[in-house]
Design a protein around this motif. Structure first.
Motif, PDB file in Angstrom:
ATOM      1  N   TYR A 106       0.373  -7.160  -9.157  1.00  0.00           N
ATOM      2  CA  TYR A 106      -0.763  -6.330  -9.584  1.00  0.00           C
ATOM      3  C   TYR A 106      -0.748  -6.225 -11.100  1.00  0.00           C
ATOM      4  CZ  TYR A 106       2.373  -2.435 -10.542  1.00  0.00           C
ATOM      5  OH  TYR A 106       3.370  -1.662 -11.080  1.00  0.00           O
ATOM      6  N   ARG A 107      -1.912  -6.092 -11.681  1.00  0.00           N
ATOM      7  CA  ARG A 107      -2.022  -5.980 -13.143  1.00  0.00           C
ATOM      8  C   ARG A 107      -1.935  -4.522 -13.553  1.00  0.00           C
ATOM      9  NH1 ARG A 107      -7.025  -8.733 -16.033  1.00  0.00           N
ATOM     10  NH2 ARG A 107      -8.137  -7.058 -14.991  1.00  0.00           N
ATOM     11  N   ASP A 108      -1.102  -4.254 -14.539  1.00  0.00           N
ATOM     12  CA  ASP A 108      -1.070  -2.903 -15.085  1.00  0.00           C
ATOM     13  C   ASP A 108      -2.429  -2.628 -15.743  1.00  0.00           C
ATOM     14  OD1 ASP A 108       1.003  -0.652 -16.245  1.00  0.00           O
ATOM     15  OD2 ASP A 108      -0.658  -1.068 -17.618  1.00  0.00           O
ATOM     16  N   LEU A 137      -9.367 -15.552 -12.285  1.00  0.00           N
ATOM     17  CA  LEU A 137      -8.409 -15.956 -13.314  1.00  0.00           C
ATOM     18  C   LEU A 137      -8.907 -15.302 -14.602  1.00  0.00           C
ATOM     19  CD1 LEU A 137      -6.044 -17.784 -14.229  1.00  0.00           C
ATOM     20  CD2 LEU A 137      -7.644 -19.662 -14.343  1.00  0.00           C
ATOM     21  N   ALA A 138      -8.302 -14.188 -14.968  1.00  0.00           N
ATOM     22  CA  ALA A 138      -8.815 -13.408 -16.111  1.00  0.00           C
ATOM     23  C   ALA A 138      -7.997 -13.687 -17.367  1.00  0.00           C
ATOM     24  CB  ALA A 138      -8.841 -11.926 -15.734  1.00  0.00           C
ATOM     25  N   THR A 139      -6.913 -12.932 -17.604  1.00  0.00           N
ATOM     26  CA  THR A 139      -6.055 -13.253 -18.764  1.00  0.00           C
ATOM     27  C   THR A 139      -5.182 -14.467 -18.480  1.00  0.00           C
ATOM     28  OG1 THR A 139      -4.201 -11.895 -18.002  1.00  0.00           O
ATOM     29  CG2 THR A 139      -5.865 -10.790 -19.371  1.00  0.00           C
ATOM     30  N   ASN A 194     -11.543  -3.917 -20.596  1.00  0.00           N
ATOM     31  CA  ASN A 194     -10.597  -3.567 -19.523  1.00  0.00           C
ATOM     32  C   ASN A 194     -10.029  -4.798 -18.829  1.00  0.00           C
ATOM     33  OD1 ASN A 194     -11.069  -0.765 -19.843  1.00  0.00           O
ATOM     34  ND2 ASN A 194     -13.018  -1.012 -18.751  1.00  0.00           N
ATOM     35  N   GLY A 195     -10.293  -5.961 -19.406  1.00  0.00           N
ATOM     36  CA  GLY A 195      -9.742  -7.190 -18.822  1.00  0.00           C
ATOM     37  C   GLY A 195     -10.539  -7.714 -17.641  1.00  0.00           C
ATOM     38  N   TYR A 196     -11.774  -7.231 -17.464  1.00  0.00           N
ATOM     39  CA  TYR A 196     -12.627  -7.749 -16.385  1.00  0.00           C
ATOM     40  C   TYR A 196     -13.478  -8.904 -16.905  1.00  0.00           C
ATOM     41  CZ  TYR A 196     -11.317  -4.351 -12.945  1.00  0.00           C
ATOM     42  OH  TYR A 196     -10.591  -3.653 -12.028  1.00  0.00           O
ATOM     43  N   ILE A 197     -13.685  -9.879 -16.024  1.00  0.00           N
ATOM     44  CA  ILE A 197     -14.459 -11.064 -16.396  1.00  0.00           C
ATOM     45  C   ILE A 197     -15.953 -10.719 -16.441  1.00  0.00           C
ATOM     46  CG2 ILE A 197     -15.052 -13.436 -15.718  1.00  0.00           C
ATOM     47  CD1 ILE A 197     -12.296 -13.590 -14.308  1.00  0.00           C
ATOM     48  N   LEU A 201     -17.650 -10.579 -11.113  1.00  0.00           N
ATOM     49  CA  LEU A 201     -18.134  -9.995  -9.862  1.00  0.00           C
ATOM     50  C   LEU A 201     -17.494  -8.638  -9.611  1.00  0.00           C
ATOM     51  CD1 LEU A 201     -15.491 -10.543  -8.013  1.00  0.00           C
ATOM     52  CD2 LEU A 201     -16.597 -12.689  -7.456  1.00  0.00           C
ATOM     53  N   GLY A 202     -16.816  -8.103 -10.646  1.00  0.00           N
ATOM     54  CA  GLY A 202     -16.118  -6.823 -10.473  1.00  0.00           C
ATOM     55  C   GLY A 202     -14.703  -7.070 -10.007  1.00  0.00           C
ATOM     56  N   ASP A 203     -14.147  -6.119  -9.270  1.00  0.00           N
ATOM     57  CA  ASP A 203     -12.769  -6.226  -8.797  1.00  0.00           C
ATOM     58  C   ASP A 203     -12.762  -6.945  -7.442  1.00  0.00           C
ATOM     59  OD1 ASP A 203      -9.887  -4.407  -9.196  1.00  0.00           O
ATOM     60  OD2 ASP A 203     -10.295  -5.472  -7.316  1.00  0.00           O
ATOM     61  N   ALA A 204     -12.244  -8.165  -7.432  1.00  0.00           N
ATOM     62  CA  ALA A 204     -12.319  -8.988  -6.219  1.00  0.00           C
ATOM     63  C   ALA A 204     -11.578  -8.332  -5.051  1.00  0.00           C
ATOM     64  CB  ALA A 204     -11.750 -10.375  -6.500  1.00  0.00           C
ATOM     65  N   GLY A 205     -10.388  -7.787  -5.314  1.00  0.00           N
ATOM     66  CA  GLY A 205      -9.606  -7.136  -4.241  1.00  0.00           C
ATOM     67  C   GLY A 205     -10.390  -5.989  -3.625  1.00  0.00           C
ATOM     68  N   ASP A 206     -10.951  -5.144  -4.463  1.00  0.00           N
ATOM     69  CA  ASP A 206     -11.727  -4.008  -3.950  1.00  0.00           C
ATOM     70  C   ASP A 206     -12.932  -4.472  -3.153  1.00  0.00           C
ATOM     71  OD1 ASP A 206     -10.080  -2.042  -4.920  1.00  0.00           O
ATOM     72  OD2 ASP A 206     -11.161  -1.791  -6.796  1.00  0.00           O
TER      73      ASP A 206
HETATM   74  N1  URA Z   1      -9.435  -9.119 -11.520  1.00  0.00           N
HETATM   75  C1  URA Z   1     -10.591  -8.938 -10.855  1.00  0.00           C
HETATM   76  O1  URA Z   1     -10.584  -8.648  -9.647  1.00  0.00           O
HETATM   77  N2  URA Z   1     -11.757  -9.075 -11.514  1.00  0.00           N
HETATM   78  C2  URA Z   1     -11.803  -9.389 -12.820  1.00  0.00           C
HETATM   79  O2  URA Z   1     -12.903  -9.502 -13.377  1.00  0.00           O
HETATM   80  C3  URA Z   1     -10.581  -9.561 -13.507  1.00  0.00           C
HETATM   81  C4  URA Z   1      -9.417  -9.433 -12.834  1.00  0.00           C
END
Ligand code: URA
Ligand code: PRP
Length: 212
Positions: A106-108, A137-139, A194-197, A201-206
């Motif tokens: 998980y990303r801090d 694939l963000a950072t 906040n490191g989002y692309i 598409l937002g937070d993929a896991g959520d």
């Molecule tokens: N992780 C995500 O789920 N979405 C992002 O945009 C970046 C990291």
């Protein structure tokens, strides 16, 4: 972005169409899950072009013939938890016998550094072609950690499949691991603070698990 020999953009119109659907904030959890799975199948078709094969003999109703099939026990899929789980069934559609390992990262929220919390890999993984899957694939931090972990286990043929990538993340993985083939369907613009692309598409896991 610079050109890298090990980066492959899989922008087939069918994949582009499905990516447009998962970007939409009105796509619900059920639809999102189904489409992620379909995209993974389409990407697997292309990214496993060099899958190990073996010759077998087959008896048709008319004669014996030598045929080429996918080599037994040659493929492992390794999703990065959580979001990578959403892509596994789509690849298993093509490789029903593939072994599946799991790497939990998980990303801090503040540092964006990945933290490992789980790792369970198939026996003899070092002998297989290993496909790491993670829709985002963000950072590039999570992908690099997963690759490092698999290399430490002796894996030599590692691939990475991500649906949406930021240029900075692709560059990081391509330069840190020039021996890894990276498959992405879409290169997005950048990361936000906040490191989002973006547009992403937002937070993929959520979105896969309906946790927000
Ligand atoms: N992780 C995500 O789920 N979405 C992002 O945009 C970046 C990291
Ligand atoms: C997301 C995503 C990747 C990672 C990408 O997972 O699924 O694993 O972020 O970011 P990076 O390239 O900057 O490392 P997250 O850490 O949000 O965990 P989750 O899948 O459990 O939601």
């Amino acid at each position: 972005m610079k050109e890298y020999k090990n980066v492959h953009i899989l922008d087939h119109p069918l994949i582009r169409h499905k990516v447009a659907l998962i970007r939409d904030k009105n796509t619900n959890t059920k639809q999102f899950r189904e489409i992620i799975c379909e995209i993974a199948t389409l990407m697997a078709y292309e990214s496993f072009k060099d899958v190990p094969t073996q010759e077998i003999e087959v008896e048709t109703p008319l004669e014996r013939t030598k045929q080429t099939v996918v080599k037994e026990n040659s493929v492992a899929i390794v999703p990065i938890l959580r979001a990578g789980l959403g892509m596994v069934d789509g690849i298993l559609t093509l490789f029903p016998a593939a072994k599946v390992g799991h790497i939990g990262l998980y990303r801090d929220k503040h540092t964006l550094e990945p933290h490992e919390y789980y790792c369970k890999l198939p026996k003899n993984i070092e002998e297989k072609v290993v496909m790491i899957v993670d829709p985002m694939l963000a950072t590039g931090g999570s992908a690099c950690d997963a690759i490092k972990l698999l290399k430490a286990r002796g894996c030599k043929r590692i691939k990475l499949m991500s649906i949406i990538a930021a240029p900075v993340g692709v560059e990081k993985v391509a330069e840190t691991h020039p021996d890894i083939d990276i498959y992405v369907s879409t290169l997005d613009r950048c990361l936000n603070e906040n490191g989002y692309i973006l547009p992403g598409l937002g937070d993929a896991g959520d979105r896969i698990f309906g946790t927000k």
